[in-house]
Design a protein around this motif. Sequence first.
Motif, PDB file in Angstrom:
ATOM      1  N   ALA A  43      85.062  94.360 -71.052  1.00  0.00           N
ATOM      2  CA  ALA A  43      84.373  93.182 -70.529  1.00  0.00           C
ATOM      3  C   ALA A  43      84.580  92.999 -69.030  1.00  0.00           C
ATOM      4  O   ALA A  43      83.699  92.475 -68.344  1.00  0.00           O
ATOM      5  CB  ALA A  43      84.844  91.933 -71.275  1.00  0.00           C
ATOM      6  N   ASP A  44      85.729  93.426 -68.535  1.00  0.00           N
ATOM      7  CA  ASP A  44      86.068  93.213 -67.123  1.00  0.00           C
ATOM      8  C   ASP A  44      85.881  94.454 -66.254  1.00  0.00           C
ATOM      9  O   ASP A  44      86.398  94.505 -65.137  1.00  0.00           O
ATOM     10  CB  ASP A  44      87.526  92.761 -67.007  1.00  0.00           C
ATOM     11  N   ALA A  45      85.148  95.436 -66.727  1.00  0.00           N
ATOM     12  CA  ALA A  45      85.033  96.704 -66.001  1.00  0.00           C
ATOM     13  C   ALA A  45      84.543  96.510 -64.561  1.00  0.00           C
ATOM     14  O   ALA A  45      85.103  97.104 -63.629  1.00  0.00           O
ATOM     15  CB  ALA A  45      84.122  97.666 -66.751  1.00  0.00           C
ATOM     16  N   ASP A  46      83.541  95.679 -64.361  1.00  0.00           N
ATOM     17  CA  ASP A  46      83.010  95.471 -62.999  1.00  0.00           C
ATOM     18  C   ASP A  46      84.045  94.794 -62.104  1.00  0.00           C
ATOM     19  O   ASP A  46      84.238  95.201 -60.952  1.00  0.00           O
ATOM     20  CB  ASP A  46      81.719  94.655 -63.034  1.00  0.00           C
ATOM     21  N   LEU A  47      84.696  93.771 -62.609  1.00  0.00           N
ATOM     22  CA  LEU A  47      85.738  93.081 -61.844  1.00  0.00           C
ATOM     23  C   LEU A  47      86.913  94.016 -61.562  1.00  0.00           C
ATOM     24  O   LEU A  47      87.452  94.039 -60.446  1.00  0.00           O
ATOM     25  CB  LEU A  47      86.220  91.841 -62.600  1.00  0.00           C
ATOM     26  N   ASP A  48      87.290  94.800 -62.566  1.00  0.00           N
ATOM     27  CA  ASP A  48      88.423  95.722 -62.385  1.00  0.00           C
ATOM     28  C   ASP A  48      88.128  96.812 -61.359  1.00  0.00           C
ATOM     29  O   ASP A  48      89.049  97.307 -60.700  1.00  0.00           O
ATOM     30  CB  ASP A  48      88.828  96.354 -63.724  1.00  0.00           C
ATOM     31  N   ARG A  49      86.857  97.182 -61.212  1.00  0.00           N
ATOM     32  CA  ARG A  49      86.514  98.178 -60.185  1.00  0.00           C
ATOM     33  C   ARG A  49      86.909  97.674 -58.797  1.00  0.00           C
ATOM     34  O   ARG A  49      87.273  98.450 -57.929  1.00  0.00           O
ATOM     35  CB  ARG A  49      85.022  98.492 -60.221  1.00  0.00           C
TER      36      ARG A  49
ATOM     37  N   ILE B  92      89.342 102.258 -67.104  1.00  0.00           N
ATOM     38  CA  ILE B  92      87.883 102.360 -66.960  1.00  0.00           C
ATOM     39  C   ILE B  92      87.472 102.568 -65.503  1.00  0.00           C
ATOM     40  O   ILE B  92      86.763 103.542 -65.199  1.00  0.00           O
ATOM     41  CB  ILE B  92      87.162 101.152 -67.596  1.00  0.00           C
ATOM     42  N   PRO B  93      87.892 101.716 -64.565  1.00  0.00           N
ATOM     43  CA  PRO B  93      87.428 101.938 -63.191  1.00  0.00           C
ATOM     44  C   PRO B  93      87.939 103.234 -62.573  1.00  0.00           C
ATOM     45  O   PRO B  93      87.287 103.788 -61.692  1.00  0.00           O
ATOM     46  CB  PRO B  93      87.932 100.718 -62.423  1.00  0.00           C
ATOM     47  N   SER B  94      89.078 103.721 -63.051  1.00  0.00           N
ATOM     48  CA  SER B  94      89.602 104.982 -62.513  1.00  0.00           C
ATOM     49  C   SER B  94      88.876 106.192 -63.079  1.00  0.00           C
ATOM     50  O   SER B  94      89.086 107.315 -62.624  1.00  0.00           O
ATOM     51  CB  SER B  94      91.105 105.098 -62.807  1.00  0.00           C
ATOM     52  N   GLY B  95      88.033 105.962 -64.104  1.00  0.00           N
ATOM     53  CA  GLY B  95      87.261 107.048 -64.697  1.00  0.00           C
ATOM     54  C   GLY B  95      87.978 107.802 -65.801  1.00  0.00           C
ATOM     55  O   GLY B  95      87.433 108.760 -66.356  1.00  0.00           O
ATOM     56  N   ARG B  96      89.170 107.373 -66.156  1.00  0.00           N
ATOM     57  CA  ARG B  96      89.920 108.067 -67.215  1.00  0.00           C
ATOM     58  C   ARG B  96      89.412 107.729 -68.606  1.00  0.00           C
ATOM     59  O   ARG B  96      89.579 108.499 -69.543  1.00  0.00           O
ATOM     60  CB  ARG B  96      91.407 107.743 -67.116  1.00  0.00           C
TER      61      ARG B  96
ATOM     62  N   ALA C  88      86.041 102.669 -74.575  1.00  0.00           N
ATOM     63  CA  ALA C  88      86.859 101.456 -74.698  1.00  0.00           C
ATOM     64  C   ALA C  88      86.277 100.536 -75.766  1.00  0.00           C
ATOM     65  O   ALA C  88      87.015  99.977 -76.586  1.00  0.00           O
ATOM     66  CB  ALA C  88      86.945 100.734 -73.354  1.00  0.00           C
ATOM     67  N   LEU C  89      84.952 100.396 -75.785  1.00  0.00           N
ATOM     68  CA  LEU C  89      84.313  99.577 -76.806  1.00  0.00           C
ATOM     69  C   LEU C  89      84.519 100.194 -78.193  1.00  0.00           C
ATOM     70  O   LEU C  89      84.772  99.472 -79.170  1.00  0.00           O
ATOM     71  CB  LEU C  89      82.822  99.421 -76.503  1.00  0.00           C
ATOM     72  N   GLY C  90      84.445 101.505 -78.276  1.00  0.00           N
ATOM     73  CA  GLY C  90      84.699 102.190 -79.549  1.00  0.00           C
ATOM     74  C   GLY C  90      86.129 101.990 -80.034  1.00  0.00           C
ATOM     75  O   GLY C  90      86.367 101.766 -81.225  1.00  0.00           O
ATOM     76  N   VAL C  91      87.077 102.048 -79.109  1.00  0.00           N
ATOM     77  CA  VAL C  91      88.483 101.806 -79.456  1.00  0.00           C
ATOM     78  C   VAL C  91      88.649 100.372 -79.963  1.00  0.00           C
ATOM     79  O   VAL C  91      89.309 100.129 -80.980  1.00  0.00           O
ATOM     80  CB  VAL C  91      89.410 102.088 -78.251  1.00  0.00           C
ATOM     81  N   ALA C  92      88.044  99.417 -79.275  1.00  0.00           N
ATOM     82  CA  ALA C  92      88.135  98.012 -79.693  1.00  0.00           C
ATOM     83  C   ALA C  92      87.537  97.818 -81.087  1.00  0.00           C
ATOM     84  O   ALA C  92      88.109  97.110 -81.924  1.00  0.00           O
ATOM     85  CB  ALA C  92      87.434  97.110 -78.679  1.00  0.00           C
ATOM     86  N   THR C  93      86.419  98.450 -81.339  1.00  0.00           N
ATOM     87  CA  THR C  93      85.768  98.348 -82.641  1.00  0.00           C
ATOM     88  C   THR C  93      86.628  98.967 -83.735  1.00  0.00           C
ATOM     89  O   THR C  93      86.835  98.368 -84.801  1.00  0.00           O
ATOM     90  CB  THR C  93      84.384  99.019 -82.594  1.00  0.00           C
ATOM     91  N   ALA C  94      87.154 100.163 -83.474  1.00  0.00           N
ATOM     92  CA  ALA C  94      87.991 100.843 -84.466  1.00  0.00           C
ATOM     93  C   ALA C  94      89.281 100.066 -84.745  1.00  0.00           C
ATOM     94  O   ALA C  94      89.709  99.949 -85.899  1.00  0.00           O
ATOM     95  CB  ALA C  94      88.317 102.260 -83.986  1.00  0.00           C
ATOM     96  N   LEU C  95      89.890  99.522 -83.701  1.00  0.00           N
ATOM     97  CA  LEU C  95      91.121  98.757 -83.904  1.00  0.00           C
ATOM     98  C   LEU C  95      90.859  97.443 -84.630  1.00  0.00           C
ATOM     99  O   LEU C  95      91.701  96.988 -85.420  1.00  0.00           O
ATOM    100  CB  LEU C  95      91.826  98.518 -82.576  1.00  0.00           C
TER     101      LEU C  95
END
Length: 164
Positions: free
Chosen positions: A58-64, A72-76, A82-89
Amino acid sequence: MALKDLMELIRAPAVLTVLGDAIAGATAAHGRVGRSGIAASASSAGFYAAGMALNDFADADLDRIERPERPIPSGRVSSGKALGVATALTAGGLAAASSAGPRALRIARPLAACVWFYDLIGKKTALGPLSMAVCRGLDVIMGAAENGWRSAVLPAGAIAGHTL
């Protein structure tokens, strides 16, 4: 995605902070932590980790701008992963709650919804602190659900009040 990046995305060390919520609820309900309390704690951990991944999504733009070192902003880690991880968890948290019993699952569903609401909508509004407090209170109630959640109202209120 490297394991190190996943652990950073879900803030693995911080997951430990939420385990006590369900344990407090289970203890309040029947004086000990049984199988359902352990399963509820696992559910709590899943939801917390999901919330951390969802937070970064959700904060990807702000974190950039403000936290370019995050996964996410570092490209790793991609936003999609990240959304898939959140869904799976979240699914894992619901499965763990289900193994705690049907009453725990009835609490886990709104708890999961509250986590998603907080990260995607609530935290950027005046409802942010309240929605986080509700998450933590429901977490305590979930730990007690199978053995009388009403006995955990005071501990749930204390945790929710502290969070608020």
